[in-house]
Design a protein around this motif. Structure first.
Motif, PDB file in Angstrom:
ATOM      1  N   ARG A   5       0.761  -1.079  -0.077  1.00 41.79           N
ATOM      2  CA  ARG A   5       0.075   0.041  -0.095  1.00 41.79           C
ATOM      3  C   ARG A   5       0.669   1.376   0.092  1.00 41.79           C
ATOM      4  O   ARG A   5       1.952   1.298   0.672  1.00 41.79           O
ATOM      5  N   LEU A   6       0.369   2.084  -0.712  1.00 37.15           N
ATOM      6  CA  LEU A   6       0.971   3.627  -0.907  1.00 37.15           C
ATOM      7  C   LEU A   6      -0.075   4.661  -0.866  1.00 37.15           C
ATOM      8  O   LEU A   6      -1.124   4.277  -1.204  1.00 37.15           O
ATOM      9  N   ALA A   7       0.350   5.854  -0.681  1.00 34.36           N
ATOM     10  CA  ALA A   7      -0.948   6.725  -0.526  1.00 34.36           C
ATOM     11  C   ALA A   7      -0.086   8.371  -0.812  1.00 34.36           C
ATOM     12  O   ALA A   7       0.877   8.364  -0.393  1.00 34.36           O
ATOM     13  N   VAL A   8      -0.915   9.164  -1.163  1.00 35.44           N
ATOM     14  CA  VAL A   8      -0.458  10.711  -1.046  1.00 35.44           C
ATOM     15  C   VAL A   8      -1.413  11.445   0.273  1.00 35.44           C
ATOM     16  O   VAL A   8      -2.545  11.069   0.367  1.00 35.44           O
ATOM     17  N   TRP A   9      -0.526  11.916   1.035  1.00 35.58           N
ATOM     18  CA  TRP A   9      -1.319  12.619   2.161  1.00 35.58           C
ATOM     19  C   TRP A   9      -1.383  14.152   2.168  1.00 35.58           C
ATOM     20  O   TRP A   9      -0.283  14.712   1.642  1.00 35.58           O
ATOM     21  N   GLY A  10      -2.160  15.000   2.435  1.00 38.30           N
ATOM     22  CA  GLY A  10      -2.135  16.365   2.446  1.00 38.30           C
ATOM     23  C   GLY A  10      -3.655  16.612   2.655  1.00 38.30           C
ATOM     24  O   GLY A  10      -4.684  16.094   3.036  1.00 38.30           O
ATOM     25  N   ASP A  11      -3.627  18.119   2.955  1.00 36.28           N
ATOM     26  CA  ASP A  11      -4.787  19.008   3.179  1.00 36.28           C
ATOM     27  C   ASP A  11      -4.694  20.391   2.712  1.00 36.28           C
ATOM     28  O   ASP A  11      -4.057  21.086   3.001  1.00 36.28           O
ATOM     29  N   PRO A  12      -5.363  20.568   1.404  1.00 37.05           N
ATOM     30  CA  PRO A  12      -6.434  19.653   0.621  1.00 37.05           C
ATOM     31  C   PRO A  12      -5.794  18.858   0.121  1.00 37.05           C
ATOM     32  O   PRO A  12      -4.544  18.725  -0.328  1.00 37.05           O
ATOM     33  N   ILE A  13      -6.595  17.387  -0.372  1.00 36.48           N
ATOM     34  CA  ILE A  13      -6.072  16.436  -1.207  1.00 36.48           C
ATOM     35  C   ILE A  13      -6.941  15.990  -2.503  1.00 36.48           C
ATOM     36  O   ILE A  13      -6.508  15.383  -3.070  1.00 36.48           O
ATOM     37  N   ASP A  14      -8.349  16.204  -2.181  1.00 31.21           N
ATOM     38  CA  ASP A  14      -9.038  15.822  -3.251  1.00 31.21           C
ATOM     39  C   ASP A  14      -8.681  16.146  -4.728  1.00 31.21           C
ATOM     40  O   ASP A  14      -8.799  15.277  -5.660  1.00 31.21           O
ATOM     41  N   GLY A  43      -2.000  18.487  12.208  1.00 32.12           N
ATOM     42  CA  GLY A  43      -2.328  18.117  13.719  1.00 32.12           C
ATOM     43  C   GLY A  43      -2.484  16.685  13.753  1.00 32.12           C
ATOM     44  O   GLY A  43      -2.220  16.076  14.804  1.00 32.12           O
ATOM     45  N   SER A  44      -3.097  16.063  12.549  1.00 34.28           N
ATOM     46  CA  SER A  44      -3.314  14.602  12.949  1.00 34.28           C
ATOM     47  C   SER A  44      -2.270  13.505  12.107  1.00 34.28           C
ATOM     48  O   SER A  44      -2.100  12.515  12.118  1.00 34.28           O
ATOM     49  N   PHE A  45      -1.071  14.459  11.842  1.00 40.54           N
ATOM     50  CA  PHE A  45      -0.108  13.717  11.048  1.00 40.54           C
ATOM     51  C   PHE A  45       0.482  12.528  11.901  1.00 40.54           C
ATOM     52  O   PHE A  45       0.856  11.566  11.776  1.00 40.54           O
ATOM     53  N   PRO A  64       0.331  20.539   4.008  1.00 40.60           N
ATOM     54  CA  PRO A  64       1.283  20.993   4.800  1.00 40.60           C
ATOM     55  C   PRO A  64       1.997  20.187   5.389  1.00 40.60           C
ATOM     56  O   PRO A  64       2.545  20.528   6.565  1.00 40.60           O
ATOM     57  N   LEU A  65       2.626  19.021   5.009  1.00 44.67           N
ATOM     58  CA  LEU A  65       3.013  17.997   5.582  1.00 44.67           C
ATOM     59  C   LEU A  65       4.591  17.878   5.379  1.00 44.67           C
ATOM     60  O   LEU A  65       5.339  16.913   5.985  1.00 44.67           O
ATOM     61  N   LYS A  66       5.332  18.365   4.413  1.00 45.56           N
ATOM     62  CA  LYS A  66       6.574  18.315   4.147  1.00 45.56           C
ATOM     63  C   LYS A  66       7.536  18.652   5.140  1.00 45.56           C
ATOM     64  O   LYS A  66       8.631  17.626   5.293  1.00 45.56           O
TER      65      LYS A  66
END
Length: 274
Positions: A5-14, A43-45, A64-66
């Motif tokens: 499994r892999l994914a992209v995370w972020g906010d926004p992400i859609d 905050g949830s990262f 905003p996760l980099k």
């Protein structure tokens, strides 16, 4: 299913096109890997990253996760170490962090026959701006004009410039403009810019990392033949991410990489076919 499994995370992400790109790449490589997306804010990262099980091979990170991804990585490639930003995490017993945005910027310019620059301008002061500074430095830039709405936010770019041996001037958007060979805009998509026409005059080739909505305010002000959409950077940084997830090294080319790149490009232009 392989269970990888892999994914992209972020906010926004859609809006992210990463699932299209990565799915096309793994299909072309004959890998039955799952790549999804998840809205994760700063905050949830921490809870999210430590809640992953052994089926997870890697993550792509966007705003905003980099910076947070940089902090959880135990090792960093040179581009991540220079910028303090990680957009690619290879998971396992320990997390390895990479910044493929730098190479994506260089490859996007090269695809349009722009391989060197002595003077550059960067619009913006965030994580992507730091990647842009490293990229233009590797293209040979010796003088870089960094523009920010709040110039004080861009002062760390001068310190990075010193590490790279590049002279960095920090200015506001309304300050006088001199000619440059390339411009990299790292502003959010849809950002309005009253000074777009001034930047377009003798602004060289523009790479606008935004791609939605398109054309951006800047791209609309630029001569068409000198504009590169952020889709090009997105595509090329994603190829380097796939290299990381497959080989563990963003410089280790994929088997039939030209074919993989073509499949990824087709997924972007004809998503309904996938």
């Amino acid at each position: 299913m392989s269970g990888v499994r892999l994914a992209v995370w972020g906010d926004p992400i859609d809006h992210s096109k990463s699932p299209l790109l990565h799915a096309a790449a793994y299909r072309a490589l004959g890998l039955d890997w799952e790549y999804g997306r998840r809205q994760v804010d700063a905050g949830s990262f921490p809870a999210a990253i430590h809640g992953l099980d052994d089926s997870w091979r890697g993550l792509s990170l966007t705003m905003p996760l980099k910076e947070q991804a940089f902090r959880v990585a135990k090792t960093h490639d040179r581009h991540a170490e220079l910028t303090g930003a990680v957009n690619t995490l290879l998971l396992g017993e320990s997390f390895a962090g990479f910044n493929t945005d730098v190479g994506g910027i260089i490859d996007a310019f090269a695809e349009h026959d722009v391989r060197s620059a002595s003077r550059a301008r960067i619009l913006g002061a965030g994580a992507t701006a730091a990647s842009a500074l490293v990229a233009v430095a590797e293209m040979g830039a010796q003088h870089v004009d960094v523009r920010a709405r709040r110039p004080e936010r861009a002062l760390p770019m001068q310190s990075l410039g010193e590490r790279l041996g590049v002279e960095v001037a920090v200015n506001g958007f309304a300050d006088p403009v001199a000619a440059v060979d390339v411009t990299v805009a790292t502003l959010p998509g849809g950002a309005m810019l009253d000074t777009a026409a001034a930047f377009a005059t003798d602004g060289g080739t523009l790479l606008d990392v935004a791609y939605a909505p398109w054309p951006s305010t800047l791209a609309a002000a630029w001569p068409n033949e000198q504009v590169i959409s952020g889709v090009a950077m997105l595509l090329h940084q994603a190829v380097r991410q796939v290299r990381v997830f497959v080989h563990g090294d963003p410089a280790d080319e994929l088997e039939d990489e030209a074919g993989v790149l073509a499949a990824m490009r087709t997924a972007l232009t004809h998503p309904a076919q996938h």
